[in-house]
Structure formats: C-alpha cells, structure tokens
Design an enzyme around this catalytic site. Sequence first.
Site, short mmCIF file in Angstrom:
data_model
loop_
_atom_site.label_atom_id
_atom_site.label_comp_id
_atom_site.label_asym_id
_atom_site.label_seq_id
_atom_site.Cartn_x
_atom_site.Cartn_y
_atom_site.Cartn_z
N HIS A 107 0.85 -1.20 0.00
CA HIS A 107 0.00 0.00 0.00
C HIS A 107 0.89 1.25 0.00
CE1 HIS A 107 -3.90 -1.96 1.75
NE2 HIS A 107 -3.45 -2.58 0.67
N GLU A 156 0.89 3.87 1.80
CA GLU A 156 1.36 4.30 3.13
C GLU A 156 2.55 3.46 3.60
OE1 GLU A 156 -1.69 3.43 2.14
OE2 GLU A 156 -3.24 4.22 3.45
#
Lengths: 150, 150
Positions: free
Chosen positions: B56, B58
């Site tokens: 992801h 993040e």
Amino acid sequence: MRIKFNDEYYMKLAYKYAKLAYEKDEVPVGAVIVKNNIVLAKSYNLVETLTDVTAHAEMISITSATNKINSKYLVDCTLYVTLEPCVMCFEALIMSRISKIVYSVSDPKKGGISTQLKKKHKILISSGILQKKSLDLIQRFFKKKRIKFF
Amino acid sequence: MRIKFNDEYYMKLAYKYAKLAYEKDEVPVGAVIVKNNIVLAKSYNLVETLTDVTAHAEMISITSATNKINSKYLVDCTLYVTLEPCVMCFEALIMSRISKIVYSVSDPKKGGISTQLKKKHKILISSGILQKKSLDLIQRFFKKKRIKFF
C-alpha cells in the site's frame, strides 16, 4: 528415521529463524510460509536492522512468498510464526487470503487475534506449539534489554 | 505568487501520485510524508505491480521515509494520503509514532480510523481535503473494473 513434516517440524524451522533474530539483537520472532510441504518463505524480524517498523517477520514472509509464487494470494498456505501476529501483520495476512496461521506464543496485549476477537475472517488458527522454547527466547531478549514483555 | 506549503499543497502532491497509480491500473491511492516542509517520501499503491498485498502507498512511504532519516520513528512527520489508511497501514503508522495523518476520502468499511474508533493513539487526524477529486479518481477506477467501491 523419517522426518515428519508436521506443524511441529515447521514451527521448529520458524524458531530457528527467531534465534537468528536474537543473535542480531532483534526482537526474536521467526516465521515460515509453507504450501503443500514446500517452504515458500523463511524470515525473521528485521525492524532494527532495516530501521523499519513494518519489517516484522510475517510481513517479510508474505512479500517473499507471494514473490516466489508470483501471486498476491496465499491460498492453501500456512504461516508458522513464533509469536502471535500483531494487528498490522494479521490484517496483511487476512488480505493475503492465507488459509492457516499457526503461532507459538500468544500476545494478549498486541496480538491481532487476541485483541480483535470479533474480527471476521476465514483463516484457521492454531497456537501453542513449541510455546515454552519460543517464549523463553523472547523473555531472554527482553530481560537483556531490561524491558518487561508481558 | 508565493506557494503556500499547507495541507492542501501536500494533498495535491499525494493526488498526483494517486494519478500515477491510476495510470498503472492500480487502485489509485497516493501518499507523501512531510517533516518541517521537507518531503521525505512520495509513493503510490503498488499491490498489482509488485504482486504484494502489503505494498500500500502508506507502507511504502513509511519504509521510504524511515530509510531517508535513518530512524524507525516518524516523530513530527505528517502523512498525506488520498484514501483513509486501512487497518494494516494505520497500525504501522501508530508503530512509526507519526505525529499527524491527513487523509482525503474516508473509507467507512475498511478504514483503520473509521472502523477502530476506540483505538488509543496519539496521532492528530484530519480528513476531507481534496475529497471530491480523490474520490472521483477512485470511483472512476472501480467503475472501469466494474466493482462497487462504497
């Protein structure tokens, strides 16, 4: 004597990697991912070595195993890990669609399974194998660091 | 005209990376991590490209930013992300000790903040900036894939 490729066998392998973490002054957690008796990934916690809080043994094993089979899903795979996966790792494992998680030591404070009991998932979960040895290794580590683990 | 290095400026940067994800046929989420107006990391979702459910935006930004400052903790840093972090990413962010999270679109079904409201943490959280544009990009992606997002 024939080797029995059972849960204990693979947890012993995970424990071997936890010991490597201990030798590197990392929180001693080891993990392996297995599919049809083929070991797809072997790893240990590398948070300090990589200065990266995401470098838990389970995360490294997920990335490594999916890379090996060239699929983002770990259907019919089992993760063996010496400590109960944290919430981050457990969520990653749910997303990976892994079929089974076998962990050695429970982590009632931070464990993703213990602390999120109501979480819906389809993963088979088993715990307690090699518990004494895995816990002893973790406790030795935290005693050395003068930090209380449980 | 002088550029204002405010939340909107950095969210626009995150959105630029979300668009790169869209162009790569990835779920269009972009993220940046900033400390004292210095951008430490810029990333976008790479799950399909890397065949890795942990990739992801993040997570990539956390690894990248901690690598850049050679510290596993992101104290005094802010994450700007176009979609609310999932549970995995939110847990990683808590472990990273990041000071602030600014997200654009809320994810009431899978978002780590929305679904774990009782979770204790010290992170400042803000949402809604550039919401229309970020949401439109995500909806366009899922419409193309014929999957309902919300």
